[in-house]
Design an enzyme around this catalytic site. Structure first.
Site, mmCIF file in Angstrom:
data_model
loop_
_atom_site.group_PDB
_atom_site.id
_atom_site.type_symbol
_atom_site.label_atom_id
_atom_site.label_comp_id
_atom_site.label_asym_id
_atom_site.label_seq_id
_atom_site.Cartn_x
_atom_site.Cartn_y
_atom_site.Cartn_z
ATOM 1 N N GLY A 75 0.807 -1.221 0.000
ATOM 2 C CA GLY A 75 0.000 0.000 0.000
ATOM 3 C C GLY A 75 0.833 1.260 0.000
ATOM 4 C CD GLN A 76 -2.026 5.988 -1.471
ATOM 5 O OE1 GLN A 76 -1.457 6.765 -2.225
ATOM 6 N NE2 GLN A 76 -3.350 5.975 -1.349
ATOM 7 C CB THR A 123 -9.132 0.710 0.503
ATOM 8 O OG1 THR A 123 -8.336 0.201 -0.578
ATOM 9 C CG2 THR A 123 -8.305 0.720 1.778
ATOM 10 C CB THR A 182 -11.594 5.222 7.180
ATOM 11 O OG1 THR A 182 -12.249 6.017 6.185
ATOM 12 C CG2 THR A 182 -12.591 4.215 7.717
ATOM 13 C CE1 TYR A 239 -12.386 0.984 3.852
ATOM 14 C CE2 TYR A 239 -13.506 3.106 3.936
ATOM 15 C CZ TYR A 239 -12.348 2.360 4.057
ATOM 16 O OH TYR A 239 -11.171 2.972 4.393
#
Length: 285
Positions: free
Chosen positions: A9-10, A57, A96, A120
């Site tokens: 992941g980033q 995600t 999140t 989500y």
């Protein structure tokens, strides 16, 4: 030693660039869906802290892949939290803005009630609840939003690609939040791990924006820097004009004023961080 979960992941990539001594584990290194494997793998490393940067995600796809979303965003968090509680290892978990309903009309504070509107958000909220019920002392939840970087797939890179391919774009203007540079989020996560920051923290860039505002800034800054050779019309549209399987929060700005003093990372307005990321993208060409 600090172990990062979610190698591809980033956020994990930015963490590794920040500190090459971090041990980053991907899906081929640890099976997050097996409590036994989580304990076995982490026991071999014996970390002082774990940063969980992994997540399901795909917000829209989650509506039809509910089981998968809950396995990764909730059950895996439970296993990691159980390990950290047993081994007295500090746990930093990234969550999140989607845990909130998005109708408050003012920035959400860490103690606001979780009211997710889609699968989500519900799966991420359940992960938070598992963590909070398992670990009594040494854990930190960092909620964030609209993460972007020069790595992987994100809104900035999508917009730049579309702006070279399309004659015009319609971008949603009635969903309000804050973009977040993965690079600076990584600094916050690392500070939380090293300083054993506890509780729920909120971390985004400074300022607020709609997706439309964000897109306009991407085009403006990229054109100024030569990353785009033309400007195209970008028009505002509302959510009803662009229906999606998952319901997005209309207003999910996160209040950062109550963050721990130990989360001592210099921040800046999202346009400043956006400019830096576009510079990085230009360097990669």
């Amino acid at each position: 030693m600090i172990v990062v979960i979610g190698k591809s992941g980033q956020l994990a990539q930015e963490l590794h660039l920040l500190d090459s001594d971090l041990i980053c584990l991907g899906r081929n290194d640890i099976n997050l869906l097996s409590r036994e494997d989580v304990f076995h793998t982490l026991n071999k490393l014996s970390p002082d802290a774990v940063i969980n940067a992994s997540a399901y995600t795909a917000v829209d796809k989650a509506e039809t892949e509910e089981e998968q979303a809950f396995l990764i965003n909730a059950e895996a968090v439970k296993f990691l939290a159980e390990y950290c509680e047993v081994k007295r290892c500090h746990f930093v978990h990234v969550s999140t803005d989607y845990v909130f309903k998005g109708d408050k009309g003012s920035p959400y504070i860490s103690s606001d009630i979780r009211e997710p509107r889609g699968v989500y958000g519900a799966s991420k909220a359940q992960g938070e609840l598992y963590l909070s019920s398992i670990i009594n002392t040494s854990a930190c939840i960092i909620r964030t939003s609209w993460v972007y970087s020069s790595h992987g797939n994100n809104f900035v890179k999508t917009m730049l690609n579309l702006m070279t391919q399309k004659d015009e774009l319609g971008i949603i203007s009635d969903q309000i939040g804050t973009p977040t540079s993965a690079k600076v989020l990584a600094q916050a996560c690392l500070a939380a791990a090293k300083n054993r920051v506890c509780g729920i923290q909120h971390w985004t860039d400074l300022g607020i924006a709609s997706w439309y505002d964000f897109a306009l800034a991407i085009q403006e800054i990229a054109f100024e820097k030569g990353a785009l050779n033309k400007n195209i019309p970008v028009r505002p549209i509302n959510t009803e004009q662009y229906p999606t399987p998952a319901v997005r929060p209309k207003y999910s700005v996160l209040d950062k004023t109550k963050n721990s003093d130990e989360l001592n990372v210099e921040n800046a307005h999202w346009r400043v961080h956006l400019s830096t990321v576009i510079d990085e993208l230009i360097e990669k060409k």
